[in-house]
Design an enzyme around this catalytic site. Structure first.
Site, PDB file in Angstrom:
ATOM      1  N   HIS A   1     -12.056  -5.218   7.970  1.00  0.00           N
ATOM      2  CA  HIS A   1     -12.831  -4.958   6.753  1.00  0.00           C
ATOM      3  C   HIS A   1     -14.073  -4.117   7.037  1.00  0.00           C
ATOM      4  O   HIS A   1     -14.923  -3.965   6.174  1.00  0.00           O
ATOM      5  CB  HIS A   1     -13.278  -6.280   6.114  1.00  0.00           C
ATOM      6  CG  HIS A   1     -12.166  -7.074   5.536  1.00  0.00           C
ATOM      7  ND1 HIS A   1     -11.209  -7.690   6.309  1.00  0.00           N
ATOM      8  CD2 HIS A   1     -11.820  -7.378   4.252  1.00  0.00           C
ATOM      9  CE1 HIS A   1     -10.357  -8.339   5.525  1.00  0.00           C
ATOM     10  NE2 HIS A   1     -10.699  -8.151   4.276  1.00  0.00           N
TER      11      HIS A   1
ATOM     12  N   GLU B   1       0.812  -1.229   0.000  1.00  0.00           N
ATOM     13  CA  GLU B   1       0.000   0.000   0.000  1.00  0.00           C
ATOM     14  C   GLU B   1       0.839   1.269   0.000  1.00  0.00           C
ATOM     15  O   GLU B   1       0.456   2.289  -0.567  1.00  0.00           O
ATOM     16  CB  GLU B   1      -0.949   0.014   1.203  1.00  0.00           C
ATOM     17  CG  GLU B   1      -2.140  -0.941   1.080  1.00  0.00           C
ATOM     18  CD  GLU B   1      -1.789  -2.373   1.418  1.00  0.00           C
ATOM     19  OE1 GLU B   1      -0.662  -2.618   1.913  1.00  0.00           O
ATOM     20  OE2 GLU B   1      -2.624  -3.267   1.185  1.00  0.00           O
TER      21      GLU B   1
END
Lengths: 325, 360
Positions: A129, A60
């Protein structure tokens, strides 16, 4: 006008902007060949080639850090972070560089980029999540934070974000990615960043929400059909900068204020909104401005998530309480 | 290919000049004319003089924290000299001499350490990114610059700097890996100056050399005597040509030494011996380059003396100009956070201005 879900609108917008501007590129983990785990970029690699829609290594910080370099060197990157819970390795890049580059260089370099990520709970997902982390970004000068709640707004806001000269964090409420369809114009249009939408007018209480919570407030309003409560529902649409004037005007009319968000309560966006209401509409208040927000606990795994999720019933209950204070 | 002959696996180090300024490998000496060589030397010297002066200014309370470059001039100028105008330089924060060579005005470089953003943006044509304090994070920017350059076929090469400590960082890994996967025209220069503040190179990694790290990424790496400007030049030149052929990044470890403190807030005598410093002072990049140029007949000690005098005066003059800039205007500190100030931000500024007016 075609009917689209939110995810359709995301794809349609990126597709259109890539078509209109050769400098627009999109990338991230599984973004290219597969089109993203939610298929937000499906078919774009096939249409625009591997250079403009591509899979990155699973990293990322490189996804966002490379976007900085791309933006400096003339591209308009739309990096995707697969889930907002995976953004943390890139927080260094977002806070120390993305947000600061314009100021650091006194405007010599701006970073036009849109960092997209699905966020929020209610999809029975595993750990990392389900978080709502808009406050983390909204607190940082130099960033804009946008959250759509409908397919129409998704296209208009995402188009505005891509055309914005400054970096935009675009948080997509994945819980309602495919929840409903709406007519979305095929041509390009903009929903301006920083402007809220009055979804429904009313004079009893102002309720503010964004993302998936807008629908939940609408459902709550249905539960209150037999009550004498006229809710003014405002979809904030942009968390930073946010539309103070629309909120204040509404509270001046209703005298009551409730903000509903899934983000944690303490130091959450609601605290900021209520501070503004107190600063600018204090004398109009007939009840304490109130937050209905995520508890200050780690969002539970699916078998415990129902305790955390804010239901229409709870919202309706809170609306009644504030309205009758 | 130098990266073949001096592959990290062979435990060899690329040298052209030894520390006494003697050519150790005649075949490797780059064909550079007098003017070019003197420009390199003079920039190294300007860097040295500016550096020495900056330390003095700091001791006098005239400049803020400063990160000295002393001893690392060759690892900077040798690299940037091999670039073309259109190539990018992505600094960390200890590359003053390299930035000077790339064209950054000394006044601006000082402005940064003086505490003014004016020192962090250069004329766009210079292709120098601003100083980057978050360790190794700038390497990912280099990857992005190179990606854009590659798909737009701009023919630019990107040189990015990092220190030995920075190689331990996750950003280093992500950036080198990303650059390698896409065969990006990136040259990563590790200025291995042996110390990350007080932490020695041996505590950063078990790898035998930092150049070894290239192997795991599937790219070429090379360890170079970083105090040898000619060795740094030829290594960079080869890496640049390779990058332009679309053959991807190169990792260059410049073996050098930070003769000064990490920053003006640091006292290196706590963690390293005088003997160690003396060993490296003997290997000073400027001394060896000077001897080499004198032997070539390009330079004399008299000219050297005159140059140092000229630079001292020049640096003092520039720093005076810096001091004359004073404080930054209020509007300026608000102005650049966004292209257009939000209504809210504008209100914050206006309210503060009202306060100032009333407080007078």
């Amino acid at each position: 006008m075609p009917l689209m879900t939110i995810i359709d609108a995301v794809k349609n917008t990126i597709d259109q902007q890539m078509e209109l501007n050769d400098n627009v590129v999109t990338f991230g983990e599984d973004v290219g060949f597969e089109g993203g785990v939610f298929r937000a970029t499906k078919g774009l690699q096939q249409k625009y080639g591997k250079e403009r829609s591509f899979d990155t290594p699973l990293a990322e910080s490189a996804i966002i850090g490379s976007a900085v370099g791309m933006a400096v060197n003339g591209l308009i990157p739309i990096p995707e972070i697969q889930f907002s819970g995976f953004v943390f390795p890139a927080i260094n890049q977002i806070i120390t560089h993305v947000a600061r580059y314009r100021n650091r260089t006194k405007g010599t370099y701006s970073l036009p980029m849109v960092i997209r990520m699905p966020y929020g709970g209610g999809i029975r997902a595993l750990e990392h999540h389900s978080e709502s982390i808009e406050s983390l970004f909204a607190h940082i000068p130099g960033l804009k934070v946008v959250i759509p709640s409908t397919p129409y707004d998704t296209k208009g806001l995402l188009t505005a974000a891509i055309k914005d000269p400054d970096p935009v964090i675009f948080l997509e409420p994945k819980r309602i990615y495919r929840a409903f369809k709406q007519e979305v114009p095929t041509e390009e249009y903009i929903v301006p960043i920083g402007k809220a939408k009055v979804v429904q007018q009313g004079d009893t209480i102002t309720v503010v929400a964004w993302g998936a919570m807008v629908r939940e407030v609408e459902n709550a309003i249905k539960l209150l059909e037999n009550e004498k409560i006229n809710v003014e529902l405002i979809d904030l649409r942009t968390i930073q900068p946010y539309d103070k004037q629309t909120l204040i005007n509404s509270v001046k009319k209703t005298g009551r204020f409730l903000v509903v968000h899934e983000a944690y309560k303490s130091y959450g966006p609601g605290a900021e909104l209520i501070a503004t209401i107190n600063e600018q509409a204090f004398l109009y208040l007939e009840a304490p401005p109130t937050r209905l927000a995520g508890f200050d606990i780690t969002i539970p795994l699916p078998k415990g998530e129902h305790h955390f999720i804010i239901t229409p019933k709870r919202i309706a209950n809170e609306i009644k309480k504030v309205s009758s204070f | 290919m130098l990266t073949k002959t001096y592959s990290p696996l062979k435990d060899k180090i690329l040298e052209v000049l030894d520390y006494k300024g003697k050519v150790v490998n005649e075949k490797l000496v780059p064909k550079l004319d007098k003017e070019f060589l003197l420009n390199m030397y003079k920039t190294m010297m300007l860097g040295r003089v500016a550096d020495t002066k900056a330390l003095q200014y700091q001791r006098q309370g005239r400049i803020l924290t400063y990160a000295p470059i002393k001893g690392q001039e060759a690892a900077q100028v040798g690299v940037i000299a091999a670039l073309d105008k259109q190539d990018w330089m992505v600094p960390a924060f200890r590359e003053l001499a390299g930035m000077l060579y790339k064209g950054a005005p000394l006044k601006q470089l000082f402005m940064y350490w003086y505490g003014n953003e004016e020192g962090n943006h250069f004329d766009k044509d210079l292709k120098i990114l601003p100083i980057s304090v978050p360790i190794a994070s700038q390497l990912n920017h280099a990857a992005g610059l190179a990606y854009a350059s590659k798909i737009k076929k701009k023919g630019e090469v990107v040189v990015a700097y990092v220190g030995d400590g920075g190689t331990s960082h996750g950003e280093f890994h992500e950036a080198v890996n990303f650059s390698a996967v896409f065969d990006l025209p990136v040259i990563i220069i590790i200025q291995n100056n042996q110390w990350a503040i007080s932490t020695p190179r041996s505590s950063q990694t078990k790898a035998k050399t930092l150049a070894h790290k290239a192997i795991g990424y599937g790219i070429e790496g090379i360890q170079v005597d970083g105090n040898d400007p000619l060795a740094m030049y030829i290594a960079t030149k080869e890496a640049k040509e390779k990058a332009l052929r679309g053959e991807g990044p190169t990792l260059i470890e410049a073996l050098t030494y930070r003769l000064g403190p990490h920053t003006t807030s640091d006292d290196p005598s706590i963690y390293r011996s005088d003997d160690e410093v003396a060993y490296w002072e003997e290997r000073d990049p400027i001394t060896r380059f000077r001897i080499y140029l004198i032997e070539l007949g390009h330079w004399t000690l008299e000219e050297d003396k005159a140059l140092i005098k000229e630079y001292k005066d020049y640096v003092n003059k520039i720093f005076k100009e810096v001091e004359e800039t004073g404080l930054i205007d209020l509007d300026e500190v608000f102005k650049y956070n966004y292209e257009t100030m939000s209504e809210d931000l504008q209100n914050q500024l206006n309210e503060y201005k009202e306060y100032i007016k009333e407080a007078k």
